[in-house]
Scaffold this motif. Structure first.
Motif, PDB file in Angstrom:
ATOM      1  N   LEU A   1      31.564  41.551  39.240  1.00 24.21           N
ATOM      2  CA  LEU A   1      32.738  41.437  40.114  1.00 24.21           C
ATOM      3  C   LEU A   1      32.549  42.253  41.387  1.00 24.21           C
ATOM      4  CD1 LEU A   1      35.661  41.729  37.507  1.00 24.21           C
ATOM      5  CD2 LEU A   1      34.897  39.653  38.686  1.00 24.21           C
ATOM      6  N   PHE A   2      32.014  43.460  41.247  1.00 24.09           N
ATOM      7  CA  PHE A   2      31.845  44.328  42.417  1.00 24.09           C
ATOM      8  C   PHE A   2      30.727  43.830  43.332  1.00 24.09           C
ATOM      9  CE2 PHE A   2      33.774  48.464  40.471  1.00 24.09           C
ATOM     10  CZ  PHE A   2      35.014  47.837  40.443  1.00 24.09           C
ATOM     11  N   ASP A   3      29.775  43.102  42.781  1.00 24.79           N
ATOM     12  CA  ASP A   3      28.662  42.597  43.588  1.00 24.79           C
ATOM     13  C   ASP A   3      28.956  41.226  44.197  1.00 24.79           C
ATOM     14  OD1 ASP A   3      25.708  43.283  44.220  1.00 24.79           O
ATOM     15  OD2 ASP A   3      25.623  41.176  43.606  1.00 24.79           O
ATOM     16  N   ALA A   4      29.956  40.532  43.667  1.00 29.15           N
ATOM     17  CA  ALA A   4      30.272  39.184  44.151  1.00 29.15           C
ATOM     18  C   ALA A   4      30.742  39.229  45.599  1.00 29.15           C
ATOM     19  CB  ALA A   4      31.342  38.556  43.260  1.00 29.15           C
ATOM     20  N   ARG A   5      30.459  38.145  46.340  1.00 26.79           N
ATOM     21  CA  ARG A   5      30.748  38.125  47.772  1.00 26.79           C
ATOM     22  C   ARG A   5      31.761  37.064  48.164  1.00 26.79           C
ATOM     23  NH1 ARG A   5      24.227  38.040  48.320  1.00 26.79           N
ATOM     24  NH2 ARG A   5      23.876  40.141  47.504  1.00 26.79           N
ATOM     25  N   GLY A   6      32.357  36.403  47.198  1.00 24.59           N
ATOM     26  CA  GLY A   6      33.257  35.303  47.495  1.00 24.59           C
ATOM     27  C   GLY A   6      34.635  35.756  47.945  1.00 24.59           C
TER      28      GLY A   6
ATOM     29  N   ALA B   1      41.239  46.291  45.426  1.00 23.78           N
ATOM     30  CA  ALA B   1      42.143  47.196  44.716  1.00 23.78           C
ATOM     31  C   ALA B   1      41.528  47.655  43.399  1.00 23.78           C
ATOM     32  CB  ALA B   1      43.483  46.508  44.466  1.00 23.78           C
ATOM     33  N   LEU B   2      40.853  46.737  42.694  1.00 30.33           N
ATOM     34  CA  LEU B   2      40.225  47.063  41.420  1.00 30.33           C
ATOM     35  C   LEU B   2      39.133  48.112  41.589  1.00 30.33           C
ATOM     36  CD1 LEU B   2      40.010  46.400  38.387  1.00 30.33           C
ATOM     37  CD2 LEU B   2      38.407  44.566  38.986  1.00 30.33           C
TER      38      LEU B   2
ATOM     39  N   ILE C   1      44.026  46.336  32.859  1.00 26.75           N
ATOM     40  CA  ILE C   1      44.022  46.841  34.232  1.00 26.75           C
ATOM     41  C   ILE C   1      44.543  45.793  35.212  1.00 26.75           C
ATOM     42  CG2 ILE C   1      42.539  47.593  36.129  1.00 26.75           C
ATOM     43  CD1 ILE C   1      40.768  48.978  34.109  1.00 26.75           C
ATOM     44  N   VAL C   2      44.057  44.550  35.096  1.00 23.11           N
ATOM     45  CA  VAL C   2      44.395  43.523  36.085  1.00 23.11           C
ATOM     46  C   VAL C   2      45.905  43.289  36.194  1.00 23.11           C
ATOM     47  CG1 VAL C   2      44.124  41.085  36.695  1.00 23.11           C
ATOM     48  CG2 VAL C   2      42.134  42.412  35.951  1.00 23.11           C
ATOM     49  N   PRO C   3      46.658  43.164  35.086  1.00 22.97           N
ATOM     50  CA  PRO C   3      48.106  42.977  35.245  1.00 22.97           C
ATOM     51  C   PRO C   3      48.805  44.146  35.943  1.00 22.97           C
ATOM     52  CG  PRO C   3      47.429  42.318  33.042  1.00 22.97           C
ATOM     53  CD  PRO C   3      46.258  43.012  33.673  1.00 22.97           C
ATOM     54  N   GLN C   4      48.207  45.343  35.886  1.00 20.59           N
ATOM     55  CA  GLN C   4      48.812  46.506  36.530  1.00 20.59           C
ATOM     56  C   GLN C   4      48.689  46.463  38.050  1.00 20.59           C
ATOM     57  OE1 GLN C   4      47.242  50.153  34.908  1.00 20.59           O
ATOM     58  NE2 GLN C   4      48.599  50.083  33.139  1.00 20.59           N
ATOM     59  N   LEU C   5      47.800  45.632  38.566  1.00 19.78           N
ATOM     60  CA  LEU C   5      47.577  45.602  40.012  1.00 19.78           C
ATOM     61  C   LEU C   5      48.781  45.037  40.757  1.00 19.78           C
ATOM     62  CD1 LEU C   5      43.844  44.457  40.049  1.00 19.78           C
ATOM     63  CD2 LEU C   5      44.762  46.767  40.257  1.00 19.78           C
ATOM     64  N   GLY C   6      49.500  44.127  40.121  1.00 18.09           N
ATOM     65  CA  GLY C   6      50.792  43.717  40.651  1.00 18.09           C
ATOM     66  C   GLY C   6      50.799  42.651  41.723  1.00 18.09           C
ATOM     67  N   TYR C   7      49.701  41.991  41.978  1.00 15.46           N
ATOM     68  CA  TYR C   7      49.672  40.942  43.005  1.00 15.46           C
ATOM     69  C   TYR C   7      50.228  39.626  42.445  1.00 15.46           C
ATOM     70  CZ  TYR C   7      46.829  44.037  45.903  1.00 15.46           C
ATOM     71  OH  TYR C   7      46.389  45.094  46.659  1.00 15.46           O
ATOM     72  N   PRO C   8      50.589  38.691  43.321  1.00 18.23           N
ATOM     73  CA  PRO C   8      51.108  37.392  42.845  1.00 18.23           C
ATOM     74  C   PRO C   8      50.123  36.728  41.883  1.00 18.23           C
ATOM     75  CG  PRO C   8      51.449  37.594  45.207  1.00 18.23           C
ATOM     76  CD  PRO C   8      50.610  38.778  44.800  1.00 18.23           C
TER      77      PRO C   8
END
Length: 333
Positions: free
Chosen positions: A86-91, A171-172, A185-192
């Motif tokens: 995920l951290f290396d992805a560029r999309g 954010a992650l 973790i992901v649900p805690q980020l709070g984005y739509p």
């Protein structure tokens, strides 16, 4: 839109060629439909495999302009390998999926549509668990309910098949946790966010990398990483035992003062002793688990190291690419 698909791989030599074949066919169709750009990518992350997984990844990267690979220096576990990808992805948007082809890759089209409609997070959720055994189905669903009861925010029947936007990934990256549980973790980020439902298939080839032992460890990781409920339960149990012990003490005092005949017995001594001893050991174990997490987090060690990566000389379908260790000169993507 540039799309990245991240796939953690551990001993997946039997299924990887078919996974790559299906995904590249899907990419070609999405490019033809102008749903994604031609420089989209499939990132295969080798989590320290002991078979020919990395060799196959290098071969696939040579054959397809969309595939590139990362090789971790050692096995770090599914969640860490996923995070590395995920951290290396560029999309502009990144979809994570397992290599075993159990998750329906065609659900990606709905995820992309939801992303275009404003969702920063799109969860892939199973419609049903018909392909699971009775034991796996009931323990998995029970686990989600236990997490919810303990106050951990998770999406029911969602694993790690999801789409994340670029701003969610940024954010992650601010999370520095060593004890990873991305489902929490992901649900805690709070984005739509939105949900895409799909049917899960049987594993195409190979064997599951999550036997019962690993499943239980992962479940405990999720609970202790996001909920203080076990510690609070210790307080509650201790309070109840204290009340019970006080009641027994009053009973013993009453019998001693107002009764001339008391029946001596080992049970009234041994049972409370063993019961309290067991509760104390259990409580110490739970407290020790939380202390171990604090110890691990306080060291702030890097979660992973990338040993090698495939690189491409250009991002066009006509140009191939090759694998080389990190740190050597290469042409930038």
């Amino acid at each position: 839109m540039k799309l990245s698909v991240v796939i953690p791989c551990y001993n997946e030599e039997e299924v990887l060629p078919e996974t790559a074949h299906r995904l590249t066919a899907l990419f070609q169709r999405l490019v033809d439909q102008q749903q994604i750009s031609v420089d989209s990518e499939i990132v295969l992350v080798d989590d320290g495999s002991r078979d020919k997984t990395w060799h196959i990844i290098c071969t696939l990267a040579d054959e397809s302009p969309w595939i590139r690979g990362l090789k971790l220096s050692r096995n770090k576990g599914h969640q860490t390998a996923l995070l590395a990808g995920l951290f290396d992805a560029r999309g502009d948007a990144v979809i994570s999926i397992d290599a075993d082809l159990q998750d329906d890759i065609h659900a990606m089209e709905q995820m992309i549509s939801a992303f275009r409609n404003g969702s920063d997070v799109v969860y892939g959720v199973r419609k049903r668990r018909d392909t699971d055994s009775w034991f796996k189905r009931n323990t998995a669903e029970g686990y989600y309910r236990v997490l919810a009861a303990l106050g951990v925010e998770v999406v029911f029947n969602h694993a790690d098949y999801r789409l994340l936007s670029r701003r969610v990934l940024e954010a992650l990256k601010q999370y520095r946790e060593s004890n990873l549980f991305l489902r929490g973790i992901v649900p805690q980020l709070g984005y739509p966010s939105s949900i895409v439902y799909y049917d899960r298939s049987e594993r195409f080839a190979g064997e599951s990398k999550y036997p019962l032992r690993k499943m239980l460890a992962f479940a405990w990781q999720g609970i202790t990483s996001f909920s203080p409920a076990p510690l609070r339960a210790i307080t509650g149990i201790g309070l109840l035992i204290s009340i019970g012990s006080f009641g027994v003490a009053l009973w013993a005092l009453w019998m001693r003062l107002f009764s001339e005949s008391t029946v001596p017995g080992w049970a009234s001594t041994v049972i409370p002793m063993y019961f309290l001893g067991g509760i104390q050991l259990l409580s110490l174990g739970i407290i020790g688990e939380y202390l171990a997490k604090i110890y691990t987090e306080s060291k702030q060690r890097p979660p992973f190291f990338i040993e090698a990566a495939t690189t491409r000389t250009a991002r066009t379908p006509e140009t191939g690419h090759h694998a080389q260790p990190l740190g050597t000169d290469n042409t930038a993507d």
